[in-house]
Design a protein around this motif. Sequence first.
Motif, PDB file in Angstrom:
ATOM      1  N   VAL A   1       1.929  13.015  -9.558  1.00 49.77           N
ATOM      2  CA  VAL A   1       1.667  14.452  -9.711  1.00 49.77           C
ATOM      3  C   VAL A   1       2.609  15.267  -8.813  1.00 49.77           C
ATOM      4  O   VAL A   1       3.199  14.753  -7.862  1.00 49.77           O
ATOM      5  N   ARG A   2       2.684  16.536  -9.122  1.00 53.96           N
ATOM      6  CA  ARG A   2       3.420  17.504  -8.313  1.00 53.96           C
ATOM      7  C   ARG A   2       2.511  18.698  -8.089  1.00 53.96           C
ATOM      8  O   ARG A   2       1.817  19.139  -9.007  1.00 53.96           O
ATOM      9  N   TRP A   3       2.455  19.203  -6.847  1.00 54.50           N
ATOM     10  CA  TRP A   3       1.633  20.371  -6.565  1.00 54.50           C
ATOM     11  C   TRP A   3       2.309  21.228  -5.500  1.00 54.50           C
ATOM     12  O   TRP A   3       3.271  20.811  -4.865  1.00 54.50           O
ATOM     13  N   GLU A   4       1.798  22.433  -5.321  1.00 56.17           N
ATOM     14  CA  GLU A   4       2.401  23.386  -4.393  1.00 56.17           C
ATOM     15  C   GLU A   4       1.339  24.015  -3.507  1.00 56.17           C
ATOM     16  O   GLU A   4       0.178  24.126  -3.879  1.00 56.17           O
ATOM     17  N   ASP A   5       1.783  24.394  -2.299  1.00 58.03           N
ATOM     18  CA  ASP A   5       0.967  25.301  -1.499  1.00 58.03           C
ATOM     19  C   ASP A   5       1.837  26.517  -1.175  1.00 58.03           C
ATOM     20  O   ASP A   5       2.858  26.738  -1.806  1.00 58.03           O
TER      21      ASP A   5
ATOM     22  N   SER B   1       0.811  -1.210   0.000  1.00 52.95           N
ATOM     23  CA  SER B   1       0.000   0.000   0.000  1.00 52.95           C
ATOM     24  C   SER B   1       0.852   1.272   0.000  1.00 52.95           C
ATOM     25  O   SER B   1       1.886   1.348   0.674  1.00 52.95           O
ATOM     26  N   ALA B   2       0.364   2.280  -0.748  1.00 48.99           N
ATOM     27  CA  ALA B   2       0.929   3.623  -0.665  1.00 48.99           C
ATOM     28  C   ALA B   2       0.126   4.487   0.298  1.00 48.99           C
ATOM     29  O   ALA B   2       0.581   5.564   0.695  1.00 48.99           O
ATOM     30  N   GLY B   3      -1.058   4.034   0.660  1.00 47.18           N
ATOM     31  CA  GLY B   3      -1.880   4.779   1.597  1.00 47.18           C
ATOM     32  C   GLY B   3      -3.356   4.475   1.425  1.00 47.18           C
ATOM     33  O   GLY B   3      -3.832   4.257   0.317  1.00 47.18           O
ATOM     34  N   MET B   4      -4.076   4.440   2.557  1.00 48.94           N
ATOM     35  CA  MET B   4      -5.503   4.132   2.571  1.00 48.94           C
ATOM     36  C   MET B   4      -6.279   5.299   3.186  1.00 48.94           C
ATOM     37  O   MET B   4      -5.789   5.972   4.097  1.00 48.94           O
ATOM     38  N   PHE B   5      -7.507   5.492   2.706  1.00 46.20           N
ATOM     39  CA  PHE B   5      -8.414   6.488   3.268  1.00 46.20           C
ATOM     40  C   PHE B   5      -9.770   5.826   3.499  1.00 46.20           C
ATOM     41  O   PHE B   5     -10.267   5.114   2.627  1.00 46.20           O
TER      42      PHE B   5
ATOM     43  N   LEU C   1      -2.103  12.337  -2.439  1.00 40.55           N
ATOM     44  CA  LEU C   1      -1.385  11.746  -1.311  1.00 40.55           C
ATOM     45  C   LEU C   1       0.106  11.983  -1.503  1.00 40.55           C
ATOM     46  O   LEU C   1       0.676  11.611  -2.537  1.00 40.55           O
ATOM     47  N   VAL C   2       0.745  12.624  -0.520  1.00 45.67           N
ATOM     48  CA  VAL C   2       2.197  12.804  -0.580  1.00 45.67           C
ATOM     49  C   VAL C   2       2.866  11.438  -0.514  1.00 45.67           C
ATOM     50  O   VAL C   2       2.622  10.649   0.398  1.00 45.67           O
ATOM     51  N   TYR C   3       3.682  11.145  -1.521  1.00 48.33           N
ATOM     52  CA  TYR C   3       4.324   9.832  -1.616  1.00 48.33           C
ATOM     53  C   TYR C   3       5.615  10.020  -2.397  1.00 48.33           C
ATOM     54  O   TYR C   3       5.608  10.075  -3.631  1.00 48.33           O
ATOM     55  N   GLU C   4       6.722  10.162  -1.685  1.00 44.54           N
ATOM     56  CA  GLU C   4       7.994  10.506  -2.301  1.00 44.54           C
ATOM     57  C   GLU C   4       8.850   9.291  -2.648  1.00 44.54           C
ATOM     58  O   GLU C   4       9.961   9.438  -3.145  1.00 44.54           O
ATOM     59  N   LYS C   5       8.342   8.085  -2.398  1.00 47.25           N
ATOM     60  CA  LYS C   5       9.056   6.878  -2.804  1.00 47.25           C
ATOM     61  C   LYS C   5       8.872   6.650  -4.307  1.00 47.25           C
ATOM     62  O   LYS C   5       7.970   7.228  -4.920  1.00 47.25           O
ATOM     63  N   PRO C   6       9.710   5.803  -4.908  1.00 40.82           N
ATOM     64  CA  PRO C   6       9.472   5.446  -6.320  1.00 40.82           C
ATOM     65  C   PRO C   6       8.077   4.850  -6.487  1.00 40.82           C
ATOM     66  O   PRO C   6       7.647   4.014  -5.693  1.00 40.82           O
ATOM     67  N   ILE C   7       7.366   5.293  -7.508  1.00 34.65           N
ATOM     68  CA  ILE C   7       5.981   4.869  -7.705  1.00 34.65           C
ATOM     69  C   ILE C   7       5.943   3.717  -8.696  1.00 34.65           C
ATOM     70  O   ILE C   7       6.431   3.827  -9.823  1.00 34.65           O
TER      71      ILE C   7
ATOM     72  N   ARG D   1       5.577  25.029   0.324  1.00 34.92           N
ATOM     73  CA  ARG D   1       6.495  24.093  -0.324  1.00 34.92           C
ATOM     74  C   ARG D   1       5.801  23.366  -1.468  1.00 34.92           C
ATOM     75  O   ARG D   1       4.594  23.484  -1.659  1.00 34.92           O
ATOM     76  N   ALA D   2       6.614  22.604  -2.217  1.00 32.20           N
ATOM     77  CA  ALA D   2       6.094  21.758  -3.296  1.00 32.20           C
ATOM     78  C   ALA D   2       6.045  20.317  -2.826  1.00 32.20           C
ATOM     79  O   ALA D   2       6.849  19.884  -1.997  1.00 32.20           O
ATOM     80  N   PHE D   3       5.089  19.569  -3.358  1.00 36.65           N
ATOM     81  CA  PHE D   3       4.898  18.173  -2.964  1.00 36.65           C
ATOM     82  C   PHE D   3       4.945  17.276  -4.191  1.00 36.65           C
ATOM     83  O   PHE D   3       4.570  17.684  -5.286  1.00 36.65           O
ATOM     84  N   ILE D   4       5.401  16.063  -3.971  1.00 35.09           N
ATOM     85  CA  ILE D   4       5.376  15.023  -4.995  1.00 35.09           C
ATOM     86  C   ILE D   4       4.563  13.861  -4.448  1.00 35.09           C
ATOM     87  O   ILE D   4       4.729  13.455  -3.294  1.00 35.09           O
ATOM     88  N   GLY D   5       3.677  13.325  -5.257  1.00 39.52           N
ATOM     89  CA  GLY D   5       2.870  12.222  -4.761  1.00 39.52           C
ATOM     90  C   GLY D   5       2.017  11.601  -5.846  1.00 39.52           C
ATOM     91  O   GLY D   5       2.369  11.618  -7.024  1.00 39.52           O
ATOM     92  N   ILE D   6       0.885  11.066  -5.417  1.00 44.38           N
ATOM     93  CA  ILE D   6      -0.013  10.375  -6.335  1.00 44.38           C
ATOM     94  C   ILE D   6      -1.413  10.966  -6.219  1.00 44.38           C
ATOM     95  O   ILE D   6      -1.784  11.555  -5.200  1.00 44.38           O
ATOM     96  N   GLU D   7      -2.180  10.773  -7.271  1.00 47.25           N
ATOM     97  CA  GLU D   7      -3.520  11.342  -7.374  1.00 47.25           C
ATOM     98  C   GLU D   7      -4.482  10.275  -7.880  1.00 47.25           C
ATOM     99  O   GLU D   7      -4.133   9.472  -8.743  1.00 47.25           O
TER     100      GLU D   7
END
Length: 327
Positions: free
Chosen positions: A193-197, A126-130, A153-159, A200-206
């Motif tokens: 995906v990559r997004w910002e607030d 799993s990369a993450g559950m909701f 979901l912020v997920y900085e490991k290799p996808i 900072r900038a985030f790398i993760g999955i959508e």
Amino acid sequence: MKNLKLLLGKVLLFLILYFSISSCRDIDEFIQSESNNILITDRDKILNSFGELKTYKASFEFYNNHGTTFYFSDGSFISFKANSFVLNGIPAGEKIIKVVVERALNKKEMIENSVGTNSGNEVLISAGMFNVKAYIENKPVELAKGMDYQIRLVYEKPISPTMELFYGEETISGINWVEADANPNVQNNVFKVRWEDSSRAFIGIECFPKRLNWINCDYFAKFQSLEKTKPCINPIFPMRGDSISIQVFCVFKSSNAVISPCCNGNGEEICFGPLPVGEEVIYIVLGKGKLDYYLGFVEKKIISNDKFQLSLDVKTLQEVKEFLSKL
């Protein structure tokens, strides 16, 4: 005098017969000791019993006709479009929606939420559950037909290129994950995906789920071992006359994977579905009694036809939480 002797004789005969019958009954009938435990495996009761283990739950409210985006502390977010919900099939209009979200991002949080990474006879990583639930005045609502919502979901490991969106379905043994697109040959519903607030900038999955309740971003584990086995545990509890809700897990040490058992074996054995021989795991048995917790665990490799006993000790809630935090 003669009558008195006759009366005493009858009384003596009655006493002999009474004690003779009582003695036979003590041999033939089993009277349960007060120290025997009652073990509870009912899923609904388990979820109630272990509710205080959970460490995270977020809730927020918004008007259905406006929609909203809710940000988690790590930069992840969940976003709903306007007019996303219906109540008993009727559009919710301008009513206030309350959304409650539980997350399980690691093995500790999976066990806290009584959820694993089972998908049929396969193991998911799993990369993450909701777990997403929505209400209007405490009445559960559903997504409108054709509607989806967004999770980042912020997920900085290799996808993994085989990562997919899964929906969780409750079974008597726990959550079973099914592919959202019902097609094992297509992986096109989880995106990098990559997004910002503002900070900072985030790398993760959508992903864009079309269901509420449990959703999961996973991929099927590919273990080196081709041999599978069905290990079984016989948990041994201290005999305290307690009513104990019981959960059992197989936690993979090198992967974000936790497997729940499939079934009962012989006697009091609790067994897992096919697991890969040679993998390093931690077998964990958790119990929740009327007052206390119980905990037993062992680290070992999965071996063919493994059947073993696991003794549990009485623990406090804090001691169980400290153990889980080290997984």
